[in-house]
Design an enzyme around this catalytic site. Structure first.
Site, PDB file in Angstrom:
ATOM      1  CB  SER A  78     -14.269  -2.625  -3.504  1.00  0.00           C
ATOM      2  OG  SER A  78     -13.287  -1.738  -3.974  1.00  0.00           O
TER       3      SER A  78
ATOM      4  CE1 TYR B 206      -3.342  -2.663  -0.037  1.00  0.00           C
ATOM      5  CE2 TYR B 206      -4.031  -2.013   2.156  1.00  0.00           C
ATOM      6  CZ  TYR B 206      -4.200  -2.776   1.034  1.00  0.00           C
ATOM      7  OH  TYR B 206      -5.259  -3.670   0.976  1.00  0.00           O
TER       8      TYR B 206
ATOM      9  N   GLY C 195     -16.421   0.611  -4.604  1.00  0.00           N
ATOM     10  CA  GLY C 195     -15.471   1.665  -4.949  1.00  0.00           C
ATOM     11  C   GLY C 195     -16.136   3.009  -5.178  1.00  0.00           C
TER      12      GLY C 195
ATOM     13  CB  THR D   4     -20.530   8.360  -8.356  1.00  0.00           C
ATOM     14  OG1 THR D   4     -19.930   7.088  -8.651  1.00  0.00           O
ATOM     15  CG2 THR D   4     -19.984   8.864  -7.033  1.00  0.00           C
TER      16      THR D   4
END
Lengths: 306, 306, 306
Positions: free
Chosen positions: A216, A60, A220, A225
């Site tokens: 997720s 990460y 995500g 959206t």
């Protein structure tokens, strides 16, 4: 929310894994190089709502995320036994931080995983992880070698529990044949990514008492959206169920929908926003009934069950 | 190459199967009715480079391949204990050699398989095979009957080991539930036919210590003849890795790429050309590292791993 | 046809399930609300040809089918021990008969299944089913809870045997890990719906000695009505095999083709026509040889096996 258990200094290796019902994932924090004060704030907000488990990986933040988190955790002055730490190894990025890597690949070999875990412990300033995961299934993993490697991590006290991530059912079954105590399989799972409900992944997790962790878990962000009509239909269903459950938000419902599964799905939250963490934690108090669950399934798939 | 073990006159049925690291397949030799002198030459070339295992089937060469090979082997004056013989039964061709067959079908019944093995032994002029394989999964195979049939072949000393070919994971799991000692599953596997890496076939082989034998390990030649850009990309990758491994040829690399898998893949060479056999044998001396292996995977699939 | 066994008052729970080789399904009878006299006639015709097993579900006929059948059975004055009764629970329809249902869903929870079975017993006027099936796999089934629920049904004497319907291999494996004595999996299976031959469903049934019951065993009639060239080819093959077997009809052959499978497939007839039941029963006397079986497979798929 889950009651935080007392420290267990003499925990036996075979003791069942216990994580908070939701987990905070640090993938995005690493990616955006979240500044330390905001990491400290995020840790505090999580603990404040009972989320005491933090999910990391060596890769990460281009191999810098664990260090940043470890520094923030130290700055937070939170005792080690107040948090649970999850990290992963086994993926090798092409990165300026790893000049020897010429191609993205996986390495589940003993040497790589041991070195990865040791580096994670150092960066996180701890002598043990609560859970170490094999990040991706290396096509070349030798089940005997991998099982031995993971078992030795537990015996050495460096990992309380071990598990996998993104393993298919046949890969999980293979490794579990040598190492029955696989504690978790962290997979992509959400109301937008439903394949594991039908392809045997969650079935095998339930069969083997292996906890599915969902990365997720809100797709995500696409869930909130995207403009497509089917996405609007799904949002409407989430809102309707949320209303019926007492003004729960759509993201709370989407998380509770996952957590309703009998395998014991634990969502790994991807947000870096303390406010969203606080909201998400509310999912642990929701319990959908079957009609609510199937209403969302039907909205997601576009058709009633057979 | 593998060191050829000594004969094992009193081998127990449960002793692990040992084949040379590469195997010579006689499918094409049967198909083209390779003349005896060339068969003799092929056998000699194989033995010369440590390939002592020969793979046949009752149906090769329209049911004439075993006889031709047996004759050539006899002409070669190679002692029986210097070679290992694999053959198969269970497929029934429509053929002038089998006038009773009206439709291509499979028959994994006891009577057919026993007669098939007995005929193979006679044609190959031996009292035992080192490995007998069920060539194709008959939709109508009764697992109890098939397990008994195979077990009796071993007990009678007619087959040192038994296995299957072209079995799916669920078919293999079914049969192995009745006959755990399945020694091999011979499947189509190459850098061009990668499904078994992902569909559970190799996972189950590794789980059950069942050796995957790879037929068409070079994709039937397409790897080296096809003009498509993605094939050129793959050839480039094989050449690059070959170069890094010390002037290894692309076909050596493609074979070594299979042999790198921890399940212990054994390629079944399809060529009838002694020169290509000699080259191919060199694959046994190569060992790809993970980056090399994934470089080829990436070239074959056209994208990096997730 | 199968010889009808004597009643087994003290049958142990683990005794193997025995049904007649073909079963009469009452789905269509419920759907068309077949009048009682015709139901009585259908029952008599079935028993007359050795079909003593009747397959129902709580939801058939919009929740009214069991009552209608139970009434007809009572009117038939057939002793309870002359018939075998199969029913199912676990599906929840949107129906005026269930005003609380707002969305079609599955419920394999203990409370729902117990209530469903109790209602089935009452409507069928009996104290036990010979077989109770979980009608559809609830995504939310908890394997421990479901196994306990089914086990208690057997222990309470309310169901001689228990099983599932429309379960995938991974779902069946999960439940069987907690309840090995699953007696049946009723699935859609016919010469037109061949997936279970290849996707592991029948493999697992054979592995676990779980009887596959085939619903829509004649493809819902499409087999005999559709005009497409490939359907005509299939009908020709069925007719040819029927001719070779001594004037057997195409539907008899299509059923015998299923029954030839070593897992012991039991077709669930969908017809409400006594004449068709009498014809269908003749399938139990047919046994296709492998070439006949593969001839039909080839006609159905359009190509020879590999």
């Amino acid at each position: 929310m889950h009651t935080i258990p007392q420290p267990q200094p003499d925990a036996r290796p075979d003791e069942r894994l216990r994580l908070s019902p939701l987990v905070l994932g640090l993938w995005r924090a690493g990616r955006v190089q979240l500044p330390r004060p905001r990491l400290v704030e995020l840790i505090a907000a999580s603990l404040d709502v009972g989320i005491d488990t933090f999910d990391l990986a060596d890769i990460y933040g281009n191999y810098a995320g664990e260090q940043a988190f470890g520094d923030a955790l130290a700055a937070s002055r939170v005792p080690r036994d107040r948090v649970r730490l999850v990290s992963k190894g086994g993926v090798c990025l092409v990165s300026d931080a790893r000049p020897a890597h010429r191609v993205k690949h996986y390495d589940n070999g003993a040497a790589h995983l041991r070195a990865s875990l040791d580096a994670s412990l150092q960066k996180l300033r701890t002598d043990h992880l609560d859970l170490f995961l094999v990040h991706r299934p290396d096509f070349l993993f030798d089940a005997d070698e991998l099982a031995d490697t993971l078992r030795q991590m537990v015996r050495a006290g460096k990992a309380r529990h071990v598990g996998v991530s993104n393993f298919s059912p046949s890969q999980q079954r293979l490794l579990a044949a040598r190492l029955p105590e696989l504690a978790a399989n962290q997979i992509e799972l959400s109301v937008l990514r439903r394949a594991p409900f039908e392809d045997g992944t969650l079935d095998l997790c339930q069969e083997q008492h292996c906890i599915p962790m969902a990365w997720s878990p809100l797709g995500g962000g696409a869930l909130f959206t995207a403009d497509a009509p089917d996405m609007q239909r799904l949002r409407t269903a989430l809102a309707e169920v949320g209303e019926a459950l007492g003004s729960a938000t759509p993201d709370q419902v989407a998380l509770a929908w996952l957590m309703r599964h009998p395998s014991g799905v634990i969502p790994v939250l991807g947000t870096t926003d303390p406010a969203r963490v606080r909201i998400a934690a509310g999912a642990a108090d929701l319990r959908l009934d079957r009609q609510q669950w199937y209403h969302i399934w039907q909205a997601a798939t576009g058709c009633a069950v057979a």
